[in-house]
Motif scaffolding. Structure first.
Motif, short mmCIF file in Angstrom:
data_model
loop_
_atom_site.label_atom_id
_atom_site.label_comp_id
_atom_site.label_asym_id
_atom_site.label_seq_id
_atom_site.Cartn_x
_atom_site.Cartn_y
_atom_site.Cartn_z
N THR A 13 27.41 0.87 2.80
CA THR A 13 27.40 -0.54 3.16
C THR A 13 27.12 -1.27 1.85
O THR A 13 26.43 -0.92 1.04
N GLN B 222 26.60 -6.38 3.64
CA GLN B 222 26.37 -5.71 4.91
C GLN B 222 27.73 -5.16 5.40
O GLN B 222 27.71 -4.71 6.61
N CYS C 52 25.53 -3.87 -0.44
CA CYS C 52 24.24 -4.54 -0.75
C CYS C 52 24.54 -5.76 -1.45
O CYS C 52 24.00 -6.91 -1.09
#
Length: 75
Positions: A14, A36, A16
């Motif tokens: 993911t 995200q 960040c």
């Protein structure tokens, strides 16, 4: 958190944060890299990456991959 260039192949991560000057951040955002979003490294060739983001495969050089800070998906 780690740069995308250190992510394991075929393991989703993911995004960040995106680092660097605004032109780099804007370019990566245009390609689909945003906080995200999920990214998967598909292949690494001499430090350069083939990644999958938002259903598309893209090539990134090692310098650009260093600007994308990620963590393992689900953390």
């Amino acid at each position: 958190m780690m740069p995308l260039c250190y992510a394991e192949k075929d393991r989703p991560v993911t995004v960040c944060r995106i680092s660097g000057p605004s032109r780099v951040k804007n370019h990566l955002a245009d390609l689909g890299f945003s906080p995200q979003s999920q990214v998967t490294v598909k292949q690494e060739i001499a430090g350069n990456l083939i990644v999958e983001v938002k259903g598309c495969r893209l090539a990134l050089d090692a310098g650009m991959a260093r600007h994308i800070l990620v963590q393992e998906a689900g953390l």
